[in-house]
Design an enzyme around this catalytic site. Structure first.
Site, PDB file in Angstrom:
ATOM      1  N   LYS A 104       0.590  -1.435  -0.280  1.00 38.51           N
ATOM      2  CA  LYS A 104       0.368   0.242   0.210  1.00 38.51           C
ATOM      3  C   LYS A 104       0.859   1.053   0.346  1.00 38.51           C
ATOM      4  O   LYS A 104       0.388   2.413  -0.694  1.00 38.51           O
ATOM      5  CB  LYS A 104      -0.336  -0.178   1.496  1.00 38.51           C
ATOM      6  CG  LYS A 104      -2.139  -0.873   1.413  1.00 38.51           C
ATOM      7  CD  LYS A 104      -2.812  -1.724   2.875  1.00 38.51           C
ATOM      8  CE  LYS A 104      -3.946  -2.196   1.941  1.00 38.51           C
ATOM      9  NZ  LYS A 104      -4.267  -2.793   3.794  1.00 38.51           N
ATOM     10  N   GLN A 122      -3.899  -1.220   9.440  1.00 34.51           N
ATOM     11  CA  GLN A 122      -4.148  -2.601   8.889  1.00 34.51           C
ATOM     12  C   GLN A 122      -4.442  -3.667   9.902  1.00 34.51           C
ATOM     13  O   GLN A 122      -4.102  -3.700  11.531  1.00 34.51           O
ATOM     14  CB  GLN A 122      -2.669  -3.240   9.070  1.00 34.51           C
ATOM     15  CG  GLN A 122      -2.710  -4.690   7.921  1.00 34.51           C
ATOM     16  CD  GLN A 122      -3.373  -3.872   6.469  1.00 34.51           C
ATOM     17  OE1 GLN A 122      -2.853  -3.292   5.982  1.00 34.51           O
ATOM     18  NE2 GLN A 122      -3.879  -5.585   6.119  1.00 34.51           N
ATOM     19  N   ASP A 146     -10.215   3.237   4.736  1.00 34.89           N
ATOM     20  CA  ASP A 146     -11.098   2.137   4.389  1.00 34.89           C
ATOM     21  C   ASP A 146     -12.370   2.080   4.499  1.00 34.89           C
ATOM     22  O   ASP A 146     -13.094   1.063   4.211  1.00 34.89           O
ATOM     23  CB  ASP A 146     -10.206   1.061   5.581  1.00 34.89           C
ATOM     24  CG  ASP A 146      -9.088   0.143   5.312  1.00 34.89           C
ATOM     25  OD1 ASP A 146      -8.986  -0.310   3.584  1.00 34.89           O
ATOM     26  OD2 ASP A 146      -8.232  -0.983   6.322  1.00 34.89           O
TER      27      ASP A 146
END
Ligand code: NAP
Length: 294
Positions: free
Chosen positions: A58, A102, A125
């Site tokens: 990412k 994460q 997200d």
């Protein structure tokens, strides 16, 4: 556009190729805007190897898109309050536009409490309650990256949705539920069915669908008898098996019947990352980092 096809003639919806194209478009857009700083902060807790790889990837793609990647790495034995303090620092920092924590977090840490600290504008997200609420209410906000990636494949590969029937297998807040909302919302106008582990005769339910999105995490679940001839089939599931990583779709049998299909790997996974970058640029816009109107 001339599409690559499988041996059976289905259009191969190439997520790697579309990801590279989208990242290139984002890079160009940031350049055309005069190179404003667009910053994605990643938070990695502990030393889980797959998580390390995901985060590294990412960060690399953020840089390729012309963004600034800020990284915060914390030990696996950190306590909840220290983790929350680190995330709050990023939440309050005006030079950070998107925050990605994460998941999963190491055992003993409460991810929900951490996600609750993210301002919706920075929740790239799209996983928090407030982002989900915005999606349901049709308000501006961030949509979870994996279902958004499926929508981008649908758009770019010209898959018809208006008036078409769709089946989404899986009802998680990460993939299945937002996927149903996206497929059914105005402008997309499909008629989605939400299937799950208690759905009776899943094959028959899927066989009526023009679009199937498989997000159950069961290797090879979707076989040829699930697929209406000409349907578009999207494989989201990822299972680590003795034969390596496998998707929910039995690609070899399905590609002979489907009109379009994603490969696994190389389909929905890369699109998830592309959409994270798309959300990060949108986050910078929402926070006034980019001149309104540009
Ligand atoms: P999850 O929270 O475990 O949800 C799985 C869903 O699938 C549940 O709703 C479950 O039904 C349903 N299901 C399980 N077995 C089924 C069966 N035999 N028939 C029909 N439905 C079944 O998983 P998730 O977080 O949504 O992730 C789903 C898969 O996508 C996983 O393999 C994950 O690794 C993968 N994934 C991929 C990406 C990507 O970028 N490609 C991103 C995120 C996740 P119940 O609700 O009834 O239990």
């Amino acid at each position: 556009m001339e599409y690559e096809r499988t041996p059976g003639g289905a259009v191969l919806m190439d997520g790697n190729r579309l990801r590279d194209q989208l990242i290139g478009e984002l890079r160009q857009e940031i350049h055309d805007l005069g190179n404003p700083v667009v910053c994605l902060a990643t938070v990695l807790v502990g030393d889980d190897k797959p998580s390390q790889i995901y985060v590294r990837n990412k960060r690399k793609k953020a840089e390729e898109a012309g963004m600034v990647s800020r990284h915060v790495e914390l030990p696996g034995d950190i306590d909840q309050l220290q983790l929350e303090a680190a995330v709050l620092d990023l939440a309050h920092d005006p030079s950070v536009h998107g925050i990605l924590v994460q998941l999963p977090l190491p055992e003993g840490l409460d991810a929900e409490r951490v996600l609750d600290l993210l301002p919706p504008e920075k929740d790239v997200d799209g996983l928090t309650e407030r982002s989900m609420g915005r999606l349901v209410r049709g308000r501006v906000g961030h949509v979870p990256c994996t279902p958004l990636g499926v929508m981008r494949l649908i758009e770019r590969y010209g898959i018809e949705t208006a008036g078409r029937s769709a089946v989404v297998i899986g009802r998680s807040t990460l993939v299945g539920l937002p996927q149903v909302l996206l497929l059914g919302r105005k402008g997309c106008d499909a008629t989605p069915t939400l299937a799950h582990s208690r759905t009776a005769d899943l094959a028959a339910v899927c066989r009526h669908a023009d679009i199937v999105v498989a997000a159950a995490g069961i290797a090879g679940l979707v076989t040829a008898d699930f697929v209406k001839p000409g349907a578009a089939v999207f494989d989201v599931g990822i299972s680590r098996t003795a034969n390596g990583i496998q998707g929910d779709v039995d690609f070899d049998s399905v590609e002979a019947i489907a009109g379009a299909v994603t490969p696994m790997p190389g389909g929905t996974g890369p699109m998830t990352i592309a959409c994270l970058m798309e959300n990060t640029l949108a986050a910078a816009r929402m926070q006034g980092q980019i001149n309104p109107g540009s």
